[in-house]
Design a protein around this motif. Structure first.
Motif, short mmCIF file in Angstrom:
data_model
loop_
_atom_site.label_atom_id
_atom_site.label_comp_id
_atom_site.label_asym_id
_atom_site.label_seq_id
_atom_site.Cartn_x
_atom_site.Cartn_y
_atom_site.Cartn_z
N VAL A 76 0.67 -1.37 -0.35
CA VAL A 76 -0.36 0.25 0.35
C VAL A 76 0.62 1.18 -0.06
N MET A 77 1.25 1.51 0.95
CA MET A 77 2.40 2.63 1.58
C MET A 77 3.90 2.95 -0.33
N VAL A 81 4.43 5.52 -2.97
CA VAL A 81 6.04 6.19 -2.77
C VAL A 81 5.80 5.93 -4.52
N ASN A 82 6.10 4.70 -4.68
CA ASN A 82 6.54 4.77 -6.22
C ASN A 82 6.04 5.30 -7.23
N LEU A 83 4.77 5.13 -7.18
CA LEU A 83 3.68 6.60 -8.43
C LEU A 83 3.86 7.99 -7.59
N THR A 84 3.99 8.23 -6.18
CA THR A 84 3.98 9.66 -6.80
C THR A 84 5.94 10.16 -7.24
N GLY A 85 6.38 9.05 -6.63
CA GLY A 85 8.35 9.42 -6.89
C GLY A 85 8.49 9.36 -8.77
N ALA A 86 7.45 8.84 -9.15
CA ALA A 86 7.95 8.65 -10.54
C ALA A 86 6.98 9.46 -11.71
N THR A 87 5.73 10.30 -10.67
CA THR A 87 5.09 10.77 -11.31
C THR A 87 5.83 12.40 -11.19
N LEU A 88 7.04 12.67 -9.77
CA LEU A 88 7.79 13.79 -9.48
C LEU A 88 8.16 13.80 -10.74
N GLY A 89 8.67 12.49 -10.84
CA GLY A 89 10.72 12.24 -12.36
C GLY A 89 9.99 12.77 -13.26
N ALA A 90 8.73 13.03 -13.47
CA ALA A 90 7.60 12.23 -14.97
C ALA A 90 7.83 14.10 -15.49
N LEU A 91 7.37 14.70 -13.79
CA LEU A 91 7.35 15.79 -13.88
C LEU A 91 7.63 17.07 -14.35
N LEU A 165 -1.24 3.72 -12.31
CA LEU A 165 -1.15 3.57 -11.22
C LEU A 165 -1.26 2.39 -11.05
N PRO A 166 -2.16 1.22 -12.39
CA PRO A 166 -2.40 -0.43 -12.30
C PRO A 166 -0.82 -0.89 -12.46
N GLY A 167 0.69 -0.39 -13.39
CA GLY A 167 1.15 -0.69 -13.65
C GLY A 167 1.59 -0.63 -11.55
N ALA A 168 2.10 0.02 -11.65
CA ALA A 168 2.99 0.69 -10.47
C ALA A 168 2.26 -0.14 -8.88
N LEU A 169 1.49 -0.86 -8.76
CA LEU A 169 0.54 -1.32 -7.84
C LEU A 169 1.27 -2.89 -8.18
#
Length: 332
Positions: A76-77, A81-91, A165-169
């Motif tokens: 869960v966490m 963490v993964n999704l937020t970190g990847a999105t920040l990097g993409a941004l 989200l699906p891939g990150a999960l």
């Protein structure tokens, strides 16, 4: 002048950082990551997200990070963490690209390249959502490429976060299940089966999305009207060359790529990724197969011509029939 100097300096710093990251990427592994994050205490999730974001900008492998996030923080966490970190990097990559080169690309793009860029911009968040759900292009490179378009920042950010989200999960759970297996935790079979089920869903997503991206079918009359319009679709005839030149003839202006060769010749159709494509065959069975191939490879507006050339001839519409003698085809 100062703006140009700033851009050049930023570009040089970024290029040097990427080169160094690639040269020393062997030191960037799960063991080192666990050591860095392990001593951070309550700040460990924030530190991990920062590392993930920087790694994304520097073209370091995200799959290892996602697996490590699942192992370190749980399903869960870890997913958050993964999704937020990847999105920040993409941004960050998106903003760097837009600041460095978007104006220059805007001035230089013309002709077919400009049409492709305009098509991507017209799709907007839908294109971002598609390439996040169906990873046709390398993630790190795509972030920079999308920054060169005029896609809205908010649309890019929201579509990226939700559609990754699906891939990150799935990969976070896989990392968590692997860590549990090494530690000998309870419920290993259930956790392993859950990881496999999530991976299967992610693997099947391209087929689902491909079906959704197939446009409505085209009737013969509608196709004829569109071909007479100001912006006709690409008419792709997927019959064999012999059938294309055979007794049924072919429609003037159509392009012949046999179904069997379609996947190997997709590069020839790159200019039509975001343009309407109409698929025609003798009937429509092979056209449907071709539509699945094109939609699965990111073509945004694919249509199957119902009834194919058989219906076209029955409607007594004009065709071209190749002759054995040199010269122009005969119109029937």
């Amino acid at each position: 002048m100062n703006r140009k100097v700033t851009r050049l300096a930023l570009f040089l710093v970024l290029a040097a950082a990427i080169v160094l990251a690639i040269l020393y990427r062997d030191r960037f592994n799960a063991a080192a990551l666990e050591q860095w994050v392990g001593g951070a205490g309550a700040a460990a999730p924030l530190l991990f997200m920062l590392i993930y974001a920087v790694a994304t900008v520097l073209f370091l492998p995200g799959s290892m990070l996602t697996l490590a996030g699942g192992a370190l923080f749980g399903p869960v966490m870890g997913t958050f963490v993964n999704l937020t970190g990847a999105t920040l990097g993409a941004l960050l990559a998106f903003l760097v690209s837009r600041h460095l080169a978007a104006d220059w690309v805007e001035q230089k793009t013309a002709g077919r390249l400009g049409q492709l860029k305009a098509g991507v911009e017209q799709e907007g968040w839908r294109f971002v959502a598609f390439v996040r759900l169906v990873p046709l292009f390398p993630f790190n490179l795509l972030n920079y490429a999308l920054g060169l378009t005029r896609i809205r920042l908010l649309h890019y950010l929201v579509a990226t976060y939700l559609c990754m989200l699906p891939g990150a999960l799935a990969y976070t759970w896989l990392g968590y299940a692997g860590r549990e297996a090494l530690a000998g935790g309870e419920g290993l079979i259930q956790k392993g089966l859950m990881a496999l089920a999530l991976l299967a869903v992610v693997a099947f997503l391209p087929r689902i999305i491909a079906r959704l991206r197939q446009g409505p079918t085209l009737g013969i009359a509608e196709l004829h009207n569109r071909l007479q319009g100001d912006q006709p679709p690409l008419l792709l005839d997927v019959r064999s060359e012999a059938d294309y030149r055979g007794e049924l003839g072919h429609i003037a202006g159509s392009r012949n790529i046999p179904l069997e060769a379609l996947e190997s010749r997709l590069a020839e159709l790159g200019d039509f990724l975001e343009q309407p494509v109409a698929l025609i065959c003798t009937t429509d069975r092979r056209s449907k197969q071709a539509a699945r191939i094109l939609a699965g490879q990111g073509f945004a507006d694919v249509h199957v011509v119902v009834g194919g050339m058989t219906a076209w001839r029955q409607a007594a519409l004009p065709v071209q029939i190749a002759t054995s003698s040199p010269g122009r085809p005969v119109e029937a």
